[in-house]
Write a protein that holds these residues in place. Sequence first.
Motif: not given
Length: 357
Positions: A268-296
């Motif tokens: 959970r994020i305990y911060v109010d976000l306003k319209k047109n705010d830009t959020i940068t997400v840094k993620l680690n794409n580790n989980y293998n869903t490509y082997n079974f045609g999944g989506k994340k």
Amino acid sequence: MNNHAAAGSTSNGGSGVDGDGGGGGAARRNTKMPKYSKFTQQELPACKPILTPKWVVSVFFLVGVIFVPVGVVSLLAARDVVEIIDRYDDACVPANMADNKLAYIQNPNISKVCTRTLTITEDMNQPIFVYYQLDNFYQNHRRYVKSRNDGQLRDAAKANQTSACEPEKTTADGKPIVPCGLIAWSLFNDTYSFTRGNENLTVDKKDISWKSDREHKFGKDVYPSNFQNGLLKGGGTLDPAIPLSEQEDLIVWMRTAALPTFRKLYGRIYVDLKKNDTITVKLNNNYNTYNFGGKKKLVLSTATWLGGKNDFLGFAYVIVGGVCFFLAFAFTLLYLIKPRKLGDHNYLSWNRHPGGR
């Protein structure tokens, strides 16, 4: 000759009387009336409504009056929920490996760090729920669901109990895996961090699991051991210094989903976000869903008193209420155009009115 016949008849008749005497006794025993009671005679107090046209129309109308407003209120509540959904499994694959995604995810030398930018479409008031969504992942598969040992998860003294955990029950040298089984082995291990401009948005990962699971299904004295030590790793790893009751990502993951498309709470994020705010997400794409045609997908969502965004409940109430209104109108019209005389309801019971036949 007649005398002999009469004698024979008398003799046979005598034996017949004896036989009938025995058979008659059995018949009398079989046909003996049971002891009277209201239970055996089905005379206990019971609701026996007579479905007259007025009652039927009134019930349908009442259901419609209740269901339609509830459905409208549910739809309005669901409309107030703001969701930001970003599918990133394909977008995070390098362009030169777009045709060989499996090789990309299986190569440990290729960085899995990916940066995504999200734009807030409407004001989002805290708390903001962070979910990960998986598509085409069958957590409800019978062998997958059974591949765990609940006793081992609860009690440290049962660490050696790995029955039903095939094929992830022991290491190559025979040491028990804690937690064992395919569910724990395939733990989701993508991670996310969020920033808004120069402000880091902290993701609170406390109490994301069910309290009953933490207190009753995962022991406070049970620690991971020999987990993900094999040659083939299925997903995330666990800190061996933290008991399972505090490994909430694992607890959330091990409450298996009933459908192949599901969301699980990440934090959970305990911060109010306003319209047109830009959020940068840094993620680690580790989980293998490509082997079974999944989506994340990464999902940011608010909630109302009804929960998250779900139009199904509202539409279900509105449709059922509308059908009831239609049936009430149809039955009323039918009754007015072609009425039928009601039968005598005394004939519906064994205990008929003295005047009935």
